[in-house]
Design a protein around this motif. Structure first.
Motif, PDB file in Angstrom:
ATOM      1  N   ASN A   1      -6.035  -2.381  -5.291  1.00  0.00           N
ATOM      2  CA  ASN A   1      -7.024  -2.464  -4.215  1.00  0.00           C
ATOM      3  C   ASN A   1      -7.758  -3.804  -4.188  1.00  0.00           C
ATOM      4  O   ASN A   1      -8.981  -3.861  -4.035  1.00  0.00           O
ATOM      5  CB  ASN A   1      -8.025  -1.298  -4.301  1.00  0.00           C
ATOM      6  CG  ASN A   1      -7.315   0.044  -4.151  1.00  0.00           C
ATOM      7  OD1 ASN A   1      -6.248   0.121  -3.527  1.00  0.00           O
ATOM      8  ND2 ASN A   1      -7.880   1.093  -4.718  1.00  0.00           N
ATOM      9  N   GLY A   2      -7.007  -4.889  -4.393  1.00  0.00           N
ATOM     10  CA  GLY A   2      -7.571  -6.220  -4.243  1.00  0.00           C
ATOM     11  C   GLY A   2      -8.346  -6.756  -5.434  1.00  0.00           C
ATOM     12  O   GLY A   2      -8.841  -7.885  -5.389  1.00  0.00           O
ATOM     13  N   ALA A   3      -8.463  -5.978  -6.502  1.00  0.00           N
ATOM     14  CA  ALA A   3      -9.184  -6.443  -7.696  1.00  0.00           C
ATOM     15  C   ALA A   3      -8.240  -6.355  -8.892  1.00  0.00           C
ATOM     16  O   ALA A   3      -7.241  -5.642  -8.835  1.00  0.00           O
ATOM     17  CB  ALA A   3     -10.410  -5.569  -7.917  1.00  0.00           C
TER      18      ALA A   3
ATOM     19  N   VAL B   1       0.877  -1.176   0.000  1.00  0.00           N
ATOM     20  CA  VAL B   1       0.000   0.000   0.000  1.00  0.00           C
ATOM     21  C   VAL B   1       0.914   1.225   0.000  1.00  0.00           C
ATOM     22  O   VAL B   1       1.688   1.431   0.941  1.00  0.00           O
ATOM     23  CB  VAL B   1      -0.934   0.020   1.224  1.00  0.00           C
ATOM     24  CG1 VAL B   1      -1.861   1.233   1.158  1.00  0.00           C
ATOM     25  CG2 VAL B   1      -1.739  -1.267   1.311  1.00  0.00           C
ATOM     26  N   THR B   2       0.846   1.979  -1.061  1.00  0.00           N
ATOM     27  CA  THR B   2       1.811   3.063  -1.263  1.00  0.00           C
ATOM     28  C   THR B   2       1.124   4.316  -1.785  1.00  0.00           C
ATOM     29  O   THR B   2      -0.014   4.258  -2.241  1.00  0.00           O
ATOM     30  CB  THR B   2       2.876   2.642  -2.293  1.00  0.00           C
ATOM     31  OG1 THR B   2       2.189   2.178  -3.449  1.00  0.00           O
ATOM     32  CG2 THR B   2       3.776   1.549  -1.738  1.00  0.00           C
TER      33      THR B   2
ATOM     34  N   ALA C   1      -2.973   3.703  -2.816  1.00  0.00           N
ATOM     35  CA  ALA C   1      -3.679   2.493  -3.262  1.00  0.00           C
ATOM     36  C   ALA C   1      -2.859   1.272  -2.881  1.00  0.00           C
ATOM     37  O   ALA C   1      -1.661   1.364  -2.587  1.00  0.00           O
ATOM     38  CB  ALA C   1      -3.908   2.522  -4.775  1.00  0.00           C
ATOM     39  N   GLU C   2      -3.542   0.146  -2.897  1.00  0.00           N
ATOM     40  CA  GLU C   2      -2.835  -1.118  -2.712  1.00  0.00           C
ATOM     41  C   GLU C   2      -2.561  -1.713  -4.092  1.00  0.00           C
ATOM     42  O   GLU C   2      -3.433  -1.747  -4.960  1.00  0.00           O
ATOM     43  CB  GLU C   2      -3.696  -2.090  -1.894  1.00  0.00           C
ATOM     44  CG  GLU C   2      -2.995  -3.428  -1.685  1.00  0.00           C
ATOM     45  CD  GLU C   2      -3.805  -4.420  -0.862  1.00  0.00           C
ATOM     46  OE1 GLU C   2      -5.033  -4.514  -1.044  1.00  0.00           O
ATOM     47  OE2 GLU C   2      -3.203  -5.106  -0.030  1.00  0.00           O
ATOM     48  N   TRP C   3      -1.326  -2.166  -4.265  1.00  0.00           N
ATOM     49  CA  TRP C   3      -0.940  -2.767  -5.546  1.00  0.00           C
ATOM     50  C   TRP C   3      -0.468  -4.191  -5.303  1.00  0.00           C
ATOM     51  O   TRP C   3       0.302  -4.436  -4.372  1.00  0.00           O
ATOM     52  CB  TRP C   3       0.198  -1.961  -6.198  1.00  0.00           C
ATOM     53  CG  TRP C   3      -0.155  -0.516  -6.377  1.00  0.00           C
ATOM     54  CD1 TRP C   3       0.186   0.515  -5.556  1.00  0.00           C
ATOM     55  CD2 TRP C   3      -0.953   0.049  -7.426  1.00  0.00           C
ATOM     56  NE1 TRP C   3      -0.352   1.704  -6.033  1.00  0.00           N
ATOM     57  CE2 TRP C   3      -1.055   1.429  -7.179  1.00  0.00           C
ATOM     58  CE3 TRP C   3      -1.597  -0.486  -8.555  1.00  0.00           C
ATOM     59  CZ2 TRP C   3      -1.769   2.291  -8.016  1.00  0.00           C
ATOM     60  CZ3 TRP C   3      -2.307   0.383  -9.389  1.00  0.00           C
ATOM     61  CH2 TRP C   3      -2.387   1.748  -9.106  1.00  0.00           C
TER      62      TRP C   3
END
Ligand code: MTE
Ligand code: MO
Length: 496
Positions: free
Chosen positions: A436-438, A359-360, A372-374
């Motif tokens: 983001n998890g998708a 998450v950066t 966002a999370e990558w």
């Protein structure tokens, strides 16, 4: 007691004026690229505390838009060089800042070596009420008396103290707090300013304070009498030849004006040459600052921004459309160039190399940020697999968007980016497949995009189709190391 106006004060004062004007104008250029100010790093449209643009984009805008659409074209009268030249504005800013800091450092050394600091540093709290009395005198159209044995009256001394010892260091510190590599390496440092947007807002407000000080300072020179003050600040001697002082002073100001006209014209007329010339001074500066920095960002999922801007329209072609419709079943990533073992990978095979997530915070060169999370495969895995030869110095990422079809503005060709090979091994350098998890959304680069968490956003190529290890980037595109470097004159070094 030191002399009131020694020669080193005269010289550093002039250089300071010269570099500050460059910083003001190039700073406006940077601001014009994203003329909005925020206190929070989420930067959702419409939530800015100040907007210097008539264009309003809403988060719910029906028309797809790209953050580059938010850029304004400001006149060369205020911005250096003006007319949507963010890359060149940054070059001027980062060139000037080095010399401004150098001038300031020389000045400070002299201030302390000579004992001049007694004139600038308050010895007692009584300077505050004394300053208020001074200001009261001005308001009654009287000139306040100087502090006995010193060159300045109390309000003047206090103002100089604040500008030199508080505003200038804070301006440098808030500037550094906007660098993606500094923020990535020392996340606590950004937090001192309330994040990058806090630093950006503070930097802007301090610029306003510097501008207000400059105006007041000039007004005071006029009030106290130009010929006498010019003798002091040009010749270092209030009793000096006033005509000579006025002549030299006005000639100096005129020279600065001419130089600004000349470099503005040159920058707009010869953009590539300006990019290259200033690059010699700016790129090493960037390298020193960011070369050894690796990202140590570990935000929580709760920090993820509700809104994440898009920059760059998705590939419009039928080929990409077909790929996307089949969920990228037929997508292949080709990795080649100066490697022992070239690869051609499906998304499945890519995933099998091992996934990681982070998450950066994203830093677009224009100024906006978002968290966002990558999720994806570390580029280091690919490097292990393909085994680059020792001649390989850069990694090239080729994208599927033909910018001539999506952006216009006279620009053309497929987007691409390059990075120095040492960035490939950084722990948070990722070939991202998920956001983001998708699965990565189309507008954010599906099926594969680069994440480089110490660099500016323009380096993080979306819609990647091929990766190539090369010895030299000068024979790719227009040879500047990336599509935005080629066509928008951005610096190839993207750590600040
Ligand atoms: N292929 C491609 N990659 C690109 C771009 C682009 O226009 N095309 N824009 C870059 C810029 S300037 C930024 S700030 C980020 C934006 O990423 P996002 O659209 O996912 O927010 O993508 C980068 N990668
Ligand atoms: Mo960007």
């Amino acid at each position: 007691m030191p002399s009131f106006f020694p020669m080193w004060v005269v010289v550093t004062h002039f250089l300071n004026l010269f570099f500050m004007l460059l910083l003001f104008r190039s700073g406006f250029e940077v601001l014009s690229a994203f003329p909005k100010l925020y206190w929070h790093d989420d930067t959702p449209p419409g939530r800015e505390w100040a907007r210097l643009s008539k264009k309003a984009f809403g988060a719910d805008s029906r028309k797809p838009w790209s953050s580059l659409d938010e850029e304004e074209s400001w006149s060369p009268l205020v911005a250096l060089p003006g007319r949507k030249n963010l890359g060149l504005g940054r070059h001027w800013h980062f060139m000037s800042i080095q010399f401004w800091i150098l001038t300031g450092a020389v000045y400070l050394v002299m201030v302390f070596v000579t004992g001049y600091w007694h004139y600038l540093v308050p010895a007692h709290w009584s300077l505050v009420p004394d300053s208020i009395r001074s200001i009261g005198a001005y308001l009654q159209f009287e000139l306040p008396a100087k502090i006995p044995g010193e060159p300045f009256e109390p309000a003047q001394k206090l103002a100089y103290f604040i500008v030199i010892f508080i505003m200038a260091p804070l301006q440098i510190a808030s500037g550094a707090a906007m660098s993606p590599s500094v923020l990535a390496r020392f996340p606590w440092y950004g937090r001192l300013f309330g994040g990058k947007q806090g630093a950006r807002s503070v930097h802007f407000l301090l610029m306003c304070a510097f501008a207000a000080f400059t105006v007041l300072h000039v007004a005071m020179v006029v009030i106290h009498g130009v010929p006498k003050e010019f003798a002091a600040i040009v010749l270092g001697d209030p009793g000096g030849n006033r005509r000579l002082a006025l002549g030299i002073g006005l000639a100096g100001l005129f020279a600065i004006l001419l130089l600004h006209v000349a470099i503005t014209w040159f920058s707009l007329r010869y953009r590539r040459r300006t990019q290259r010339l200033l690059g010699h001074m700016v790129n090493p500066f960037e390298r020193v600052l960011s070369r050894t920095f690796t990202s140590r960002q570990h935000f929580g999922r709760g920090d993820i921004s509700p809104y994440f801007r898009v920059n760059g329209y998705p590939p419009p072609g039928d080929d990409y459309q077909a790929l996307a419709e089949s969920d990228f079943r037929d997508y292949r990533l080709s990795v080649g160039g100066l490697v022992e073992h070239p690869l051609d990978l499906s998304l499945e095979q890519l995933r099998a190399l091992g996934e990681q997530s982070q998450v950066t915070k994203h830093n677009c060169i224009q100024g906006w940020t978002a968290v966002a999370e990558w999720g994806g495969v570390p580029l280091a895995r690919i490097v292990d697999e393909v085994r680059p030869s020792p001649q390989a110095r850069h990694v090239v990422f080729y994208a599927m968007d033909d910018k001539g079809l999506t952006e216009g503005d006279g620009r053309y060709g497929f987007f691409y980016g390059t990075i120095p090979i040492h960035l490939a091994d950084n722990p948070q350098t990722l070939l991202a497949l998920e956001m983001n998890g998708a699965p990565l959304p189309v507008e954010h680069g599906a099926p594969l995009r680069l994440r480089l968490e110490t660099q500016l956003g323009f380096k993080m190529v979306k819609w990647v189709t091929a990766i190539e290890f090369v010895a030299d980037v000068t024979d790719i595109g227009q040879g500047m190391g990336g599509w935005r470097e080629d066509q928008q004159f951005y610096a190839n070094a993207a750590g600040i």
